[in-house]
Design an enzyme around this catalytic site. Structure first.
Site, PDB file in Angstrom:
ATOM      1  N   THR A  61       0.801  -1.227   0.000  1.00  0.00           N
ATOM      2  CA  THR A  61       0.000   0.000   0.000  1.00  0.00           C
ATOM      3  C   THR A  61       0.831   1.273   0.000  1.00  0.00           C
ATOM      4  OG1 THR A  61      -0.193  -0.206   2.415  1.00  0.00           O
ATOM      5  CG2 THR A  61      -2.031  -1.031   1.092  1.00  0.00           C
ATOM      6  N   TYR A  62       2.151   1.186  -0.175  1.00  0.00           N
ATOM      7  CA  TYR A  62       2.944   2.408  -0.267  1.00  0.00           C
ATOM      8  C   TYR A  62       2.502   3.218  -1.481  1.00  0.00           C
ATOM      9  CZ  TYR A  62       6.418   1.001   3.259  1.00  0.00           C
ATOM     10  OH  TYR A  62       7.068   0.653   4.428  1.00  0.00           O
ATOM     11  N   THR A  63       2.267   4.493  -1.275  1.00  0.00           N
ATOM     12  CA  THR A  63       1.812   5.429  -2.306  1.00  0.00           C
ATOM     13  C   THR A  63       0.714   4.812  -3.178  1.00  0.00           C
ATOM     14  OG1 THR A  63       3.751   4.844  -3.684  1.00  0.00           O
ATOM     15  CG2 THR A  63       3.889   6.855  -2.378  1.00  0.00           C
ATOM     16  N   GLY A  65       0.064   1.918  -4.090  1.00  0.00           N
ATOM     17  CA  GLY A  65       0.495   0.916  -5.059  1.00  0.00           C
ATOM     18  C   GLY A  65       1.513   1.410  -6.061  1.00  0.00           C
TER      19      GLY A  65
END
Length: 354
Positions: A61-63, A65
């Site tokens: 879920t960083y940025t 995707g």
């Protein structure tokens, strides 16, 4: 101490070789209001790899995707030589209760999503990202082991999990012949040392390499904050959205600013930057395998890489240790004290293992 990115270290009780600084890619993408657009993210990736770096950290879920998608594009021609680490368990869809958590359904769906975005057939290192106190550990461990047996994941690890749960899981994995845990990712820096009470000693005892995130305390140890931030004044500098976010987390206090002052003083003595000194202190801990550095610009990345050849004297290390020292808490203070030692050893002279 003088290191380079190609002075590789073994990750925990495994044979996996990783660089002494991992490249964090939560800055790849601008969806969170700060970070690096694609062209700059590509330059960061290339600079790290060209210097011999092979350990790259991301999460599903960083940025939103974008971190995994960009990393997949950048790593395509060098995939086999890289150690790609990603994470699962954070909520991927706000309206879907099973799109988050460490349970089996979330695990398998998240890994398939990461494989697609990373454009790869396998993940080198998979962390459980955030503990939720609701899933049986046997379900988690069996799911992780199944993915290893399928070849979709090579090594498994934990992040943001209580020490007693990690040690319990490692014992269960060993007893049942499931894939062992090889790494532990925790927040750890001169400003946040509570992991020294249980998490780091547990990791050393159980064979997990410690991979600290936020080793500069969200930029605080690099000198980005001042006493004016204590008053809640809006940050006018570039990256103010992230500054506001970190300030809201309670990182900026008189105590942490005092630690940053000592870091700055040592940096001035050495002719180095505060960021280099803060990272160098973390690298001196024998339990630490590779701090995760996050940069938004090439200048920040180059500055962070300078920590590898930043030497600290014994006196400087002592000053830094004292500035960030924490109370050991129960039972550690008792066990380390004269009364606790005397209860088991009396006046006997017993040489303990290192």
């Amino acid at each position: 101490m003088s290191l380079t990115l190609d002075t590789y270290r073994l990750l925990g009780r495994s044979g996996l070789r990783v660089s002494p600084l991992a490249l964090g890619t939560a800055t790849f993408g601008t969806e969170w209001g700060w970070g690096a657009a694609e062209d700059e993210a590509r330059r960061l990736f290339d600079r790290y790899v060209e210097h011999g770096g092979n350990f790259i950290d991301t999460a599903t879920t960083y940025t939103e995707g974008s971190s995994e998608r960009l990393l997949g594009a950048f790593a395509r021609r060098r995939r086999e030589s890289l150690v790609l680490a990603t994470k699962y368990s954070t909520l991927r869809r706000p309206d879907d209760p099973n799109s988050g958590g460490p349970h089996r359904k979330s695990l398998f769906a998240s890994v398939e999503s990461s494989l697609r975005r990373l454009n790869t057939d396998y993940i080198d290192l998979l962390y459980l990202h955030v503990w939720d106190f609701s899933t049986p550990v046997e379900e988690i461990l069996r799911g992780l082991d199944d993915l290893v047996r399928q070849g979709k994941v090579l090594y498994v690890a934990m992040s943001n999990v209580p020490a007693w749960q990690v040690s319990r899981m490692q014992a269960i994995a060993e007893l049942r012949g499931w894939s062992p845990l090889v790494a532990l990712q925790i927040e750890y820096s001169l400003a946040e040392r509570t992991g020294e009470r249980d998490l780091i000693p547990m990791a050393r005892e159980m064979g997990l390499g410690v991979v600290p995130y936020s080793p500069l305390a969200g930029g605080l140890l690099s000198g980005k904050y001042s006493r004016s931030d204590l008053a809640g004044e809006p940050a006018a500098s570039e990256g103010s959205t992230r500054k506001s976010f970190n300030a809201a987390l309670g990182m900026v206090t008189e105590r942490t600013l005092g630690i940053a002052d000592v870091v700055k003083d040592v940096a001035t003595e050495l002719g180095r930057t505060p960021a280099q000194v803060g990272l160098a202190w973390t690298l001196h801990n024998p339990a630490v395998t590779a701090p995760v550095i996050g940069a938004r610009t090439l200048a920040q990345l180059d500055d962070n890489l300078g920590a590898l050849d930043t030497g600290l004297t014994a006196a400087q290390l002592s000053r830094l240790d004292a500035a960030g020292a924490i109370e050991p808490g129960i039972p550690h203070a008792y066990l380390a004290g004269d009364h606790g030692r005397g209860a088991t050893r009396g006046d006997l002279k017993i040489q303990l293992r290192a």
